[in-house]
Design a protein around this motif. Structure first.
Motif, PDB file in Angstrom:
ATOM      1  N   LEU A 139       0.832  -1.266   0.128  1.00 33.78           N
ATOM      2  CA  LEU A 139      -0.123   0.050   0.020  1.00 33.78           C
ATOM      3  C   LEU A 139       0.970   1.445  -0.101  1.00 33.78           C
ATOM      4  CD1 LEU A 139      -3.001  -0.711   2.424  1.00 33.78           C
ATOM      5  CD2 LEU A 139      -3.104  -0.070   0.033  1.00 33.78           C
ATOM      6  N   ARG A 140       1.770   1.260   0.933  1.00 33.70           N
ATOM      7  CA  ARG A 140       2.840   2.547   0.805  1.00 33.70           C
ATOM      8  C   ARG A 140       3.419   2.566  -0.468  1.00 33.70           C
ATOM      9  NH1 ARG A 140       3.066   4.706   5.847  1.00 33.70           N
ATOM     10  NH2 ARG A 140       3.180   3.241   7.674  1.00 33.70           N
ATOM     11  N   ALA A 141       3.621   1.720  -1.175  1.00 35.00           N
ATOM     12  CA  ALA A 141       4.518   1.714  -2.556  1.00 35.00           C
ATOM     13  C   ALA A 141       3.619   2.332  -3.447  1.00 35.00           C
ATOM     14  CB  ALA A 141       4.807   0.257  -3.125  1.00 35.00           C
ATOM     15  N   ARG A 142       2.343   2.075  -3.337  1.00 35.93           N
ATOM     16  CA  ARG A 142       1.191   2.564  -4.366  1.00 35.93           C
ATOM     17  C   ARG A 142       0.759   4.051  -3.952  1.00 35.93           C
ATOM     18  NH1 ARG A 142      -3.147  -1.683  -3.959  1.00 35.93           N
ATOM     19  NH2 ARG A 142      -4.581  -0.437  -4.555  1.00 35.93           N
ATOM     20  N   TYR A 143       0.728   4.330  -2.545  1.00 40.73           N
ATOM     21  CA  TYR A 143       0.084   5.711  -2.082  1.00 40.73           C
ATOM     22  C   TYR A 143       1.217   5.889  -1.147  1.00 40.73           C
ATOM     23  CZ  TYR A 143      -4.049   3.739  -4.031  1.00 40.73           C
ATOM     24  OH  TYR A 143      -4.826   3.076  -4.929  1.00 40.73           O
ATOM     25  N   PRO A 144       2.350   6.701  -1.572  1.00 43.06           N
ATOM     26  CA  PRO A 144       3.104   7.072  -0.597  1.00 43.06           C
ATOM     27  C   PRO A 144       2.847   8.164   0.621  1.00 43.06           C
ATOM     28  CG  PRO A 144       4.106   7.627  -2.725  1.00 43.06           C
ATOM     29  CD  PRO A 144       2.890   7.246  -2.890  1.00 43.06           C
ATOM     30  N   GLU A 145       1.582   8.553   0.202  1.00 44.51           N
ATOM     31  CA  GLU A 145       1.085   9.734   1.345  1.00 44.51           C
ATOM     32  C   GLU A 145       0.097   8.697   2.339  1.00 44.51           C
ATOM     33  OE1 GLU A 145      -0.185   9.051  -1.461  1.00 44.51           O
ATOM     34  OE2 GLU A 145      -1.999  10.124  -2.263  1.00 44.51           O
ATOM     35  N   ILE A 146       0.102   7.622   2.200  1.00 44.60           N
ATOM     36  CA  ILE A 146      -0.975   6.753   2.946  1.00 44.60           C
ATOM     37  C   ILE A 146      -0.771   6.995   4.589  1.00 44.60           C
ATOM     38  CG2 ILE A 146       0.222   4.526   2.727  1.00 44.60           C
ATOM     39  CD1 ILE A 146      -2.713   3.392   2.080  1.00 44.60           C
ATOM     40  N   LYS A 147      -1.739   6.921   5.364  1.00 42.10           N
ATOM     41  CA  LYS A 147      -1.523   6.811   6.806  1.00 42.10           C
ATOM     42  C   LYS A 147      -2.100   5.511   7.422  1.00 42.10           C
ATOM     43  CE  LYS A 147      -0.941  10.967   9.112  1.00 42.10           C
ATOM     44  NZ  LYS A 147      -1.006  11.523  10.455  1.00 42.10           N
ATOM     45  N   ILE A 148      -1.089   4.577   7.957  1.00 41.39           N
ATOM     46  CA  ILE A 148      -1.883   3.214   8.316  1.00 41.39           C
ATOM     47  C   ILE A 148      -2.311   3.480   9.714  1.00 41.39           C
ATOM     48  CG2 ILE A 148      -1.088   0.979   8.531  1.00 41.39           C
ATOM     49  CD1 ILE A 148      -0.857   1.753   5.513  1.00 41.39           C
ATOM     50  N   ILE A 149      -3.611   2.915   9.963  1.00 39.15           N
ATOM     51  CA  ILE A 149      -3.932   2.817  11.070  1.00 39.15           C
ATOM     52  C   ILE A 149      -4.422   1.343  11.705  1.00 39.15           C
ATOM     53  CG2 ILE A 149      -6.340   3.525  10.348  1.00 39.15           C
ATOM     54  CD1 ILE A 149      -6.308   5.286  13.122  1.00 39.15           C
ATOM     55  N   VAL A 150      -4.016   0.837  12.733  1.00 38.83           N
ATOM     56  CA  VAL A 150      -4.433  -0.509  13.118  1.00 38.83           C
ATOM     57  C   VAL A 150      -5.047  -0.671  14.443  1.00 38.83           C
ATOM     58  CG1 VAL A 150      -2.570  -1.582  11.480  1.00 38.83           C
ATOM     59  CG2 VAL A 150      -2.003  -1.125  13.946  1.00 38.83           C
ATOM     60  N   HIS A 151      -5.799  -1.738  14.700  1.00 43.50           N
ATOM     61  CA  HIS A 151      -6.289  -1.882  16.065  1.00 43.50           C
ATOM     62  C   HIS A 151      -5.012  -2.677  16.755  1.00 43.50           C
ATOM     63  CE1 HIS A 151      -8.643  -4.133  18.899  1.00 43.50           C
ATOM     64  NE2 HIS A 151      -9.601  -3.126  18.782  1.00 43.50           N
ATOM     65  N   PRO A 152      -4.976  -2.669  18.035  1.00 43.72           N
ATOM     66  CA  PRO A 152      -4.079  -3.292  18.705  1.00 43.72           C
ATOM     67  C   PRO A 152      -3.855  -4.833  18.780  1.00 43.72           C
ATOM     68  CG  PRO A 152      -5.128  -1.926  20.116  1.00 43.72           C
ATOM     69  CD  PRO A 152      -5.791  -1.837  18.736  1.00 43.72           C
ATOM     70  N   GLU A 153      -4.746  -5.300  18.181  1.00 43.69           N
ATOM     71  CA  GLU A 153      -4.871  -6.857  18.120  1.00 43.69           C
ATOM     72  C   GLU A 153      -3.921  -7.311  17.069  1.00 43.69           C
ATOM     73  OE1 GLU A 153      -8.887  -8.292  17.737  1.00 43.69           O
ATOM     74  OE2 GLU A 153      -9.258  -7.276  19.842  1.00 43.69           O
ATOM     75  N   VAL A 154      -3.327  -6.610  16.092  1.00 47.53           N
ATOM     76  CA  VAL A 154      -2.501  -7.213  14.981  1.00 47.53           C
ATOM     77  C   VAL A 154      -1.010  -7.424  15.634  1.00 47.53           C
ATOM     78  CG1 VAL A 154      -3.678  -5.508  13.389  1.00 47.53           C
ATOM     79  CG2 VAL A 154      -1.532  -4.596  14.483  1.00 47.53           C
ATOM     80  N   PRO A 155      -0.495  -8.399  14.829  1.00 52.48           N
ATOM     81  CA  PRO A 155       0.851  -8.736  15.074  1.00 52.48           C
ATOM     82  C   PRO A 155       1.796  -7.727  15.320  1.00 52.48           C
ATOM     83  CG  PRO A 155       0.097 -10.074  13.595  1.00 52.48           C
ATOM     84  CD  PRO A 155      -0.873  -9.105  13.609  1.00 52.48           C
ATOM     85  N   GLU A 156       2.881  -7.826  16.563  1.00 53.50           N
ATOM     86  CA  GLU A 156       3.714  -6.746  16.675  1.00 53.50           C
ATOM     87  C   GLU A 156       4.476  -6.060  15.544  1.00 53.50           C
ATOM     88  OE1 GLU A 156       4.652  -9.711  19.736  1.00 53.50           O
ATOM     89  OE2 GLU A 156       6.519  -8.371  20.071  1.00 53.50           O
ATOM     90  N   GLN A 157       4.808  -6.865  14.420  1.00 53.88           N
ATOM     91  CA  GLN A 157       5.833  -6.303  13.230  1.00 53.88           C
ATOM     92  C   GLN A 157       4.748  -5.432  12.559  1.00 53.88           C
ATOM     93  OE1 GLN A 157       5.312  -9.595  14.309  1.00 53.88           O
ATOM     94  NE2 GLN A 157       6.984 -10.747  13.420  1.00 53.88           N
ATOM     95  N   VAL A 158       3.384  -5.876  12.400  1.00 50.81           N
ATOM     96  CA  VAL A 158       2.572  -5.249  11.792  1.00 50.81           C
ATOM     97  C   VAL A 158       2.127  -3.798  12.396  1.00 50.81           C
ATOM     98  CG1 VAL A 158       0.102  -5.067  10.738  1.00 50.81           C
ATOM     99  CG2 VAL A 158       1.577  -7.093  10.585  1.00 50.81           C
TER     100      VAL A 158
END
Ligand code: 13P
Ligand code: SF4
Length: 355
Positions: free
Chosen positions: A231-250
């Motif tokens: 996603l970052r490669a396609r949209y360099p301006e993107i903001k990534i927001i996640v729920h804290p249940e995702v794996p640590e590296q994510v």
């Protein structure tokens, strides 16, 4: 089981009758809807929110019947915080949470006994994610412990560690480790529930500020770093927001992390034209994309990130429980035994006191 006569109804047919049943029941009923519910269910919710907000709304409500469109632990929590004269209903009683099932009460008690026999429970506080059974909450209540949600885990962990205590955290390994990382706590040990003493040595247990039970959410565990990179490669301006249940590296690759309500608020407050990659359940991401056509909103990864348990609550199930109430019948009540309720409430009240 859903009666045959409801199975045959289309969502639209069910919607017309839900509206009528709701009108007949008036103030007697309050419908709570978690953010992960389908749109066709959410449209009938009197309150929509994350697990913390909905538990508070249940506690405030004076409705005779609380219909909880969510999963089992949420309905149990609502039953614990509401009065004895109020009835909590889960439209499909089989809508559980696999993560909550990863900390069965007997295993939790045995793990604690194990630690007690090693003399390692001094200064150790049990904390359970709200995604757990009422019995595990009661266990925490009986041992000076706490409940937390994804919205207040940071504050609660910070407070306990600030008191010089150590934490045994159930059942979500990622909520505990992602929160610990945010707090700068490095002394974390993974408690592998399948192994004796969690597979840890006495020194490892003693040195850990957080013992993290190795449960996880099968839905959020599917998010991957590669999906974020793409996603970052396609949209360099993107903001990534996640729920804290995702794996640590994510979580480490994300710009922001928080509860479902936090995610909703960040998107609402963001400027027109902004681009978001969201790492949480697909129903919420889809709804946000529809509600904000001025923003580009993507689910990180693939559509398999759906909570099939949340999805069990359909308009047909909602209709069944509401029409039953109109006929004076309660179906699918969630009732926590009295002695479990009291102890669980202690742990919940400690949480409310800090959030
Ligand atoms: P929230 O507390 O953020 O609503 O999350 C509950 C949940 O089950 C997430 O998977
Ligand atoms: Fe449980 Fe995960 Fe579903 Fe949330 S999304 S209810 S943690 S299985």
């Amino acid at each position: 089981m859903l009666p045959e006569k409801y199975k045959a109804l289309s969502d639209q047919q069910a919607a017309v009758r839900i509206a009528k049943a709701k009108e007949k029941l008036g103030e007697k009923v309050m419908i709570l809807g978690h953010h992960y519910q389908r749109d066709e269910v959410i449209e009938f919710a009197d309150r929509i929110g994350d697990s913390l907000y909905l538990s508070k709304e249940a506690a405030k409500s004076s409705a005779e019947y609380i219909v909880f469109c969510g999963v089992y632990f949420m309905a149990e929590t609502a039953d614990i915080v509401t009065g004895d004269d109020q009835v909590v209903i889960l439209p499909d009683i089989s809508a559980g949470c696999p993560m909550a099932d990863m900390a069965p009460i007997d295993e939790v008690k045995n793990a604690w006994k194990d630690l007690e026999s090693l003399g390692l429970t001094e200064n150790l506080i049990p904390v359970t994610y709200v995604n757990s059974s009422a019995e595990v909450k009661a266990f925490c209540g009986e041992h000076d412990g706490y409940v937390c949600t994804s919205a207040n885990a940071e504050g609660i962990l910070k407070y306990i560690i600030g008191e010089g205590k150590r934490i045994f955290f159930f059942p979500d390994r990622y909520l505990s480790t992602n929160t610990a990382r945010k707090l700068g706590v490095k002394e974390i040990a993974l408690w592998e529930r399948e192994k004796v003493s969690g597979g840890l040595s006495e020194d490892e247990i003693r040195d850990a500020k957080i013992l993290a039970w190795n449960g996880y959410c099968p839905v959020h565990a599917r998010f991957s770093c590669k999906d974020i990179d793409d996603l970052r490669a396609r949209y360099p301006e993107i903001k990534i927001i996640v729920h804290p249940e995702v794996p640590e590296q994510v979580a480490q690759k994300a710009d922001l992390m928080g509860s479902t309500s936090f995610i909703v608020k960040q998107i609402e407050d963001s400027p027109n034209g902004s681009v978001w990659g969201i790492g949480t359940e697909i129903h919420l991401v889809g709804r946000l994309a529809k509600q904000h056509p001025d923003k580009k909103i993507f689910l990180i990864g693939t559509p398999i990130c759906m909570c099939s348990m949340m999805d069990r609550i359909s308009p047909q199930y909602l209709l069944w429980v509401l029409e039953s109430l109109v006929e004076g019948k309660v179906v699918n009540q969630v009732k926590v035994p009295e002695k479990v309720k009291g102890a669980a409430l202690k742990a919940l009240n400690r949480m409310y006191g800090l959030s």
